[in-house]
Design an enzyme around this catalytic site. Structure first.
Site, PDB file in Angstrom:
ATOM      1  N   TYR A  33       0.768  -1.154  -0.130  1.00 34.22           N
ATOM      2  CA  TYR A  33       0.000   0.202   0.088  1.00 34.22           C
ATOM      3  C   TYR A  33       0.780   1.305  -0.126  1.00 34.22           C
ATOM      4  O   TYR A  33       2.023   1.227   0.478  1.00 34.22           O
ATOM      5  CB  TYR A  33      -0.993   0.107   1.188  1.00 34.22           C
ATOM      6  CG  TYR A  33      -0.227   0.400   2.559  1.00 34.22           C
ATOM      7  CD1 TYR A  33      -0.594   1.866   3.120  1.00 34.22           C
ATOM      8  CD2 TYR A  33       0.546  -0.556   3.161  1.00 34.22           C
ATOM      9  CE1 TYR A  33       0.013   1.877   4.237  1.00 34.22           C
ATOM     10  CE2 TYR A  33       1.177  -0.320   4.609  1.00 34.22           C
ATOM     11  CZ  TYR A  33       0.900   1.164   5.145  1.00 34.22           C
ATOM     12  OH  TYR A  33       1.422   1.463   6.170  1.00 34.22           O
ATOM     13  N   LYS A 148       6.588  -1.838   1.931  1.00 31.75           N
ATOM     14  CA  LYS A 148       5.468  -1.443   2.440  1.00 31.75           C
ATOM     15  C   LYS A 148       4.284  -2.350   2.198  1.00 31.75           C
ATOM     16  O   LYS A 148       3.465  -2.113   1.374  1.00 31.75           O
ATOM     17  CB  LYS A 148       5.125  -0.033   1.911  1.00 31.75           C
ATOM     18  CG  LYS A 148       4.281   0.879   3.008  1.00 31.75           C
ATOM     19  CD  LYS A 148       4.275   2.165   2.359  1.00 31.75           C
ATOM     20  CE  LYS A 148       3.077   3.306   3.250  1.00 31.75           C
ATOM     21  NZ  LYS A 148       3.716   3.293   4.641  1.00 31.75           N
ATOM     22  N   GLU A 180      11.912   2.244  14.399  1.00 33.28           N
ATOM     23  CA  GLU A 180      10.923   3.404  14.120  1.00 33.28           C
ATOM     24  C   GLU A 180       9.583   3.271  14.992  1.00 33.28           C
ATOM     25  O   GLU A 180       9.713   2.603  15.795  1.00 33.28           O
ATOM     26  CB  GLU A 180      10.660   3.172  12.668  1.00 33.28           C
ATOM     27  CG  GLU A 180      10.027   1.741  12.229  1.00 33.28           C
ATOM     28  CD  GLU A 180       9.901   1.363  10.785  1.00 33.28           C
ATOM     29  OE1 GLU A 180       9.983   2.264   9.979  1.00 33.28           O
ATOM     30  OE2 GLU A 180       9.698   0.241  10.474  1.00 33.28           O
ATOM     31  N   LEU A 204      11.044   1.152   7.332  1.00 31.70           N
ATOM     32  CA  LEU A 204      10.401   1.732   5.960  1.00 31.70           C
ATOM     33  C   LEU A 204      11.327   2.856   5.658  1.00 31.70           C
ATOM     34  O   LEU A 204      11.777   3.550   6.292  1.00 31.70           O
ATOM     35  CB  LEU A 204       9.149   2.123   6.198  1.00 31.70           C
ATOM     36  CG  LEU A 204       8.249   2.425   5.077  1.00 31.70           C
ATOM     37  CD1 LEU A 204       8.182   1.246   3.993  1.00 31.70           C
ATOM     38  CD2 LEU A 204       7.040   3.002   5.650  1.00 31.70           C
TER      39      LEU A 204
END
Length: 284
Positions: A33, A148, A180, A204
């Site tokens: 996505y 992702k 993260e 990411l």
């Protein structure tokens, strides 16, 4: 009036949108996505999101079901049809619905990927600054966080753990170092230096991250890409996170330790200002 959404080539009222129960995104989280922000009715950093989408599809050996030009057209039409001035466009592509459940990937020549897009109206997206309190939590996600994917159950659980603790979000920790946030990249600032974890398969590769670091360098701010501990973060002068939907957001508390007296710091504020200003110049 209901939202108009996009499903496999069709623009539909949201209540009429359907996908198969055999879709692999539903059964296996076999999908990727992207989320693109909209400001002043224009797309922010669309090219970056489109490039990362291509990389995610390639990493999962998934077909590319829609061209770059067609994808941009769909984004723009949904923004226009839904009257989005400030908000988000969510895009999801799965490996499709082969007609039954099987761990093995279906033959790409026989199963077409599923493509879904919808908008979210978010008035005040650019002006709303809500300083964040975070907790730390073990990072037990799979090892390819650079892709992702729609595998977001653990980040959702981490965010709920933060809310149960009276906080807003969680910073994930692996081998003693922050990776993260649940849906964002994490930063600290010490003596004017911006510190954030280096790119790898551990995090990411944030599109907003890339833009913010570029703008920071252009503003002659010092940036160091390395991992850091929660203890180091608690001793920082300030902290913040970046994401496509929050831009640059100050973090004012980490595991109960207040930073900068519990107030947003100047570096985060300046970076947010620069990011919004420069991103609007290149919005399409």
């Amino acid at each position: 009036m209901s939202r108009i959404v996009y499903v496999n080539g069709d623009y539909l009222p949201e209540e009429d949108a359907k996908i198969s129960v055999f879709d692999r995104g539903f059964l296996f989280a076999d999908g990727v996505y992207e989320v693109t922000s909209v400001l002043d009715g224009k797309l922010i950093d669309f090219e970056g999101h489109a490039a990362r989408l291509t990389r995610s599809l390639d990493e999962l050996d998934m077909p590319h079901p829609i061209s770059h030009e067609a994808l941009l057209e769909v984004h723009r039409k949904l923004v226009a049809d839904n009257g989005i001035v400030e908000g988000l466009v969510y895009l999801q592509i799965t490996r499709g619905a082969p007609g039954d459940r099987d761990f093995a990937f279906p033959n790409p020549e026989e199963t077409t990927p599923t493509v879904v897009l919808f908008t979210q109206n978010k008035p005040g997206l650019a002006s709303n600054v809500n300083p964040v309190k975070v907790i730390s939590i073990d990072d037990i996600r799979w090892g390819r966080r650079d892709i992702k994917t729609v595998q977001l159950l653990y980040p959702s659980m981490a965010k709920m753990a933060a809310k149960a603790a009276g906080c807003d979000d969680a910073w994930l920790v692996e081998d003693g170092k922050v990776t993260e946030g649940t849906s964002n990249n994490a930063y600290i600032v010490k003596n004017g230096k911006i510190i954030t974890r280096e790119l790898s398969t551990d995090i990411l590769h944030g599109i907003t991250r890339a833009a913010v670091l570029r703008f920071a360098a252009e503003a002659q701010m010092e940036v160091e890409e390395r991992s850091f501990t929660i203890a180091e973060a608690q001793e920082a002068d300030e902290a913040f996170f970046t994401s496509a939907s929050a831009f640059v957001m100050p973090v004012v508390e980490i595991d109960g330790a207040k930073l900068n007296g519990g107030k947003p710091g100047p570096v985060a504020a300046r970076l947010r200002e620069i990011y919004l200003e420069e991103s609007l110049k290149s919005a399409i």
